[in-house]
Design a protein around this motif. Structure first.
Motif, mmCIF file in Angstrom:
data_model
loop_
_atom_site.group_PDB
_atom_site.id
_atom_site.type_symbol
_atom_site.label_atom_id
_atom_site.label_comp_id
_atom_site.label_asym_id
_atom_site.label_seq_id
_atom_site.Cartn_x
_atom_site.Cartn_y
_atom_site.Cartn_z
ATOM 1 N N CYS A 1 0.853 -1.192 0.000
ATOM 2 C CA CYS A 1 0.000 0.000 0.000
ATOM 3 C C CYS A 1 0.896 1.253 0.000
ATOM 4 O O CYS A 1 2.116 1.135 0.145
ATOM 5 C CB CYS A 1 -0.912 -0.006 1.231
ATOM 6 S SG CYS A 1 -0.036 0.151 2.800
ATOM 7 N N PRO A 2 0.308 2.436 -0.143
ATOM 8 C CA PRO A 2 1.129 3.656 -0.095
ATOM 9 C C PRO A 2 1.845 3.801 1.253
ATOM 10 O O PRO A 2 1.285 3.481 2.304
ATOM 11 C CB PRO A 2 0.113 4.786 -0.279
ATOM 12 C CG PRO A 2 -1.051 4.146 -0.967
ATOM 13 C CD PRO A 2 -1.093 2.735 -0.461
ATOM 14 N N VAL A 3 3.086 4.264 1.201
ATOM 15 C CA VAL A 3 3.884 4.512 2.400
ATOM 16 C C VAL A 3 4.247 5.989 2.401
ATOM 17 O O VAL A 3 4.847 6.486 1.452
ATOM 18 C CB VAL A 3 5.168 3.652 2.427
ATOM 19 C CG1 VAL A 3 6.036 4.008 3.633
ATOM 20 C CG2 VAL A 3 4.830 2.171 2.434
ATOM 21 N N LEU A 4 3.861 6.682 3.475
ATOM 22 C CA LEU A 4 4.192 8.086 3.604
ATOM 23 C C LEU A 4 5.300 8.210 4.641
ATOM 24 O O LEU A 4 5.146 7.748 5.766
ATOM 25 C CB LEU A 4 2.968 8.894 4.061
ATOM 26 C CG LEU A 4 3.237 10.387 4.100
ATOM 27 C CD1 LEU A 4 2.094 11.129 3.436
ATOM 28 C CD2 LEU A 4 3.454 10.872 5.509
ATOM 29 N N ILE A 5 6.416 8.785 4.232
ATOM 30 C CA ILE A 5 7.550 8.976 5.130
ATOM 31 C C ILE A 5 7.599 10.459 5.477
ATOM 32 O O ILE A 5 7.884 11.288 4.622
ATOM 33 C CB ILE A 5 8.873 8.509 4.486
ATOM 34 C CG1 ILE A 5 8.775 7.028 4.115
ATOM 35 C CG2 ILE A 5 10.043 8.771 5.425
ATOM 36 C CD1 ILE A 5 9.875 6.527 3.211
ATOM 37 N N ALA A 6 7.266 10.761 6.735
ATOM 38 C CA ALA A 6 7.234 12.145 7.192
ATOM 39 C C ALA A 6 8.610 12.491 7.774
ATOM 40 O O ALA A 6 8.964 12.016 8.842
ATOM 41 C CB ALA A 6 6.142 12.328 8.239
ATOM 42 N N LYS A 7 9.357 13.267 7.032
ATOM 43 C CA LYS A 7 10.709 13.640 7.463
ATOM 44 C C LYS A 7 10.626 14.986 8.180
ATOM 45 O O LYS A 7 10.098 15.953 7.640
ATOM 46 C CB LYS A 7 11.641 13.715 6.251
ATOM 47 C CG LYS A 7 13.076 13.901 6.631
ATOM 48 C CD LYS A 7 13.962 13.763 5.421
ATOM 49 C CE LYS A 7 15.412 14.017 5.804
ATOM 50 N NZ LYS A 7 16.288 14.004 4.658
ATOM 51 N N ARG A 8 11.148 14.998 9.375
ATOM 52 C CA ARG A 8 11.135 16.193 10.195
ATOM 53 C C ARG A 8 11.994 17.283 9.556
ATOM 54 O O ARG A 8 13.124 17.014 9.164
ATOM 55 C CB ARG A 8 11.680 15.837 11.571
ATOM 56 C CG ARG A 8 11.135 16.643 12.687
ATOM 57 C CD ARG A 8 11.465 16.032 14.007
ATOM 58 N NE ARG A 8 12.866 15.691 14.119
ATOM 59 C CZ ARG A 8 13.538 15.685 15.226
ATOM 60 N NH1 ARG A 8 12.945 15.981 16.341
ATOM 61 N NH2 ARG A 8 14.810 15.361 15.268
ATOM 62 N N PRO A 9 11.471 18.498 9.456
ATOM 63 C CA PRO A 9 12.285 19.590 8.899
ATOM 64 C C PRO A 9 13.499 19.837 9.778
ATOM 65 O O PRO A 9 13.458 19.631 10.986
ATOM 66 C CB PRO A 9 11.359 20.813 8.917
ATOM 67 C CG PRO A 9 10.017 20.318 9.266
ATOM 68 C CD PRO A 9 10.141 18.951 9.839
ATOM 69 N N LYS A 10 14.582 20.291 9.166
ATOM 70 C CA LYS A 10 15.817 20.553 9.908
ATOM 71 C C LYS A 10 15.565 21.511 11.068
ATOM 72 O O LYS A 10 16.129 21.370 12.139
ATOM 73 C CB LYS A 10 16.888 21.133 8.996
ATOM 74 C CG LYS A 10 17.367 20.162 7.946
ATOM 75 C CD LYS A 10 18.425 19.259 8.509
ATOM 76 C CE LYS A 10 19.019 18.411 7.390
ATOM 77 N NZ LYS A 10 19.294 17.065 7.784
ATOM 78 N N SER A 11 14.697 22.502 10.861
ATOM 79 C CA SER A 11 14.426 23.495 11.913
ATOM 80 C C SER A 11 13.719 22.871 13.113
ATOM 81 O O SER A 11 13.764 23.406 14.207
ATOM 82 C CB SER A 11 13.586 24.634 11.350
ATOM 83 O OG SER A 11 12.335 24.135 10.907
ATOM 84 N N ALA A 12 13.057 21.709 12.916
ATOM 85 C CA ALA A 12 12.340 21.054 14.015
ATOM 86 C C ALA A 12 13.243 20.101 14.789
ATOM 87 O O ALA A 12 12.823 19.515 15.753
ATOM 88 C CB ALA A 12 11.138 20.292 13.465
ATOM 89 N N ALA A 13 14.490 19.976 14.344
ATOM 90 C CA ALA A 13 15.423 19.055 15.026
ATOM 91 C C ALA A 13 15.773 19.624 16.390
ATOM 92 O O ALA A 13 15.889 20.832 16.565
ATOM 93 C CB ALA A 13 16.687 18.873 14.196
ATOM 94 N N PRO A 14 15.911 18.743 17.381
ATOM 95 C CA PRO A 14 16.259 19.233 18.712
ATOM 96 C C PRO A 14 17.642 19.865 18.716
ATOM 97 O O PRO A 14 18.540 19.430 18.009
ATOM 98 C CB PRO A 14 16.230 17.973 19.589
ATOM 99 C CG PRO A 14 16.392 16.829 18.657
ATOM 100 C CD PRO A 14 15.848 17.293 17.321
ATOM 101 N N SER A 15 17.805 20.898 19.509
ATOM 102 C CA SER A 15 19.121 21.557 19.551
ATOM 103 C C SER A 15 20.068 20.729 20.383
ATOM 104 O O SER A 15 19.687 20.089 21.338
ATOM 105 C CB SER A 15 18.972 22.965 20.123
ATOM 106 O OG SER A 15 18.400 22.884 21.410
#
Length: 166
Positions: free
Chosen positions: A151-165
């Protein structure tokens, strides 16, 4: 429009203890699941199988049943904690039907087999965003699933700005 009844969808969301899977679940809740829909979210956690230890390992240490039981207990508590966090997130965003499943095995195989067995309409998962070299050594769960799930697979990649510091 006649027959505008919404189809009930089953959406499998792979969850683990990482921020990437939390982001993917949030993204799914905000962008895929409609309020008052008939969608069912199936939260799937893949627990590592208990290690098989010989009576004595190569260093001469013996693993007692207490140590093995303690490791198993920790794995169960971790799975429960991940599921509670994911269910709480679902309640905060939508009043959506949620099912939980904890399966034992390699996440690549668990996600693919569960998606097929349950006949889900879509798989949603996060991506760690490993570079090419790290991905070659560790393997990419999301890439494996995208190639093997029917079936369709959606890969939600976190934006760089949302990465923990750091």
């Amino acid at each position: 429009m006649a027959g505008s009844e919404t189809k009930e969808r089953k959406i499998l969301v792979a969850v683990d203890e990482g921020e990437e899977s939390s982001y993917a679940l949030s993204w799914c809740l905000n962008n895929i699941v409609a309020e008052n829909s008939k969608d069912t979210l199936i939260l799937l956690y893949s627990k590592q199988p208990p290690p098989l230890y010989p009576a004595m390992d190569g260093t001469g240490y013996v693993f007692s049943t207490d140590v093995i039981a303690s490791m198993e207990k920790y794995g169960n508590e971790l799975a429960e904690s991940v599921m509670e966090k994911a269910k709480k997130l679902c309640k905060e965003v939508h009043d959506v039907k949620v099912e939980t499943r904890v399966e034992c095995g390699d996440p690549r195989d668990v996600i693919c087999k569960t998606a097929e067995k349950l006949g889900v309409d879509m798989v949603v998962m996060g991506s760690h965003g490993y570079g090419m070299i790290k991905r070659a050594f560790l393997g990419s769960v999301s890439n494996h699933c995208a190639q093997n799930v029917k079936c369709p697979v959606l890969i939600a990649k976190r934006p760089k700005s949302a990465a923990p510091s750091t």
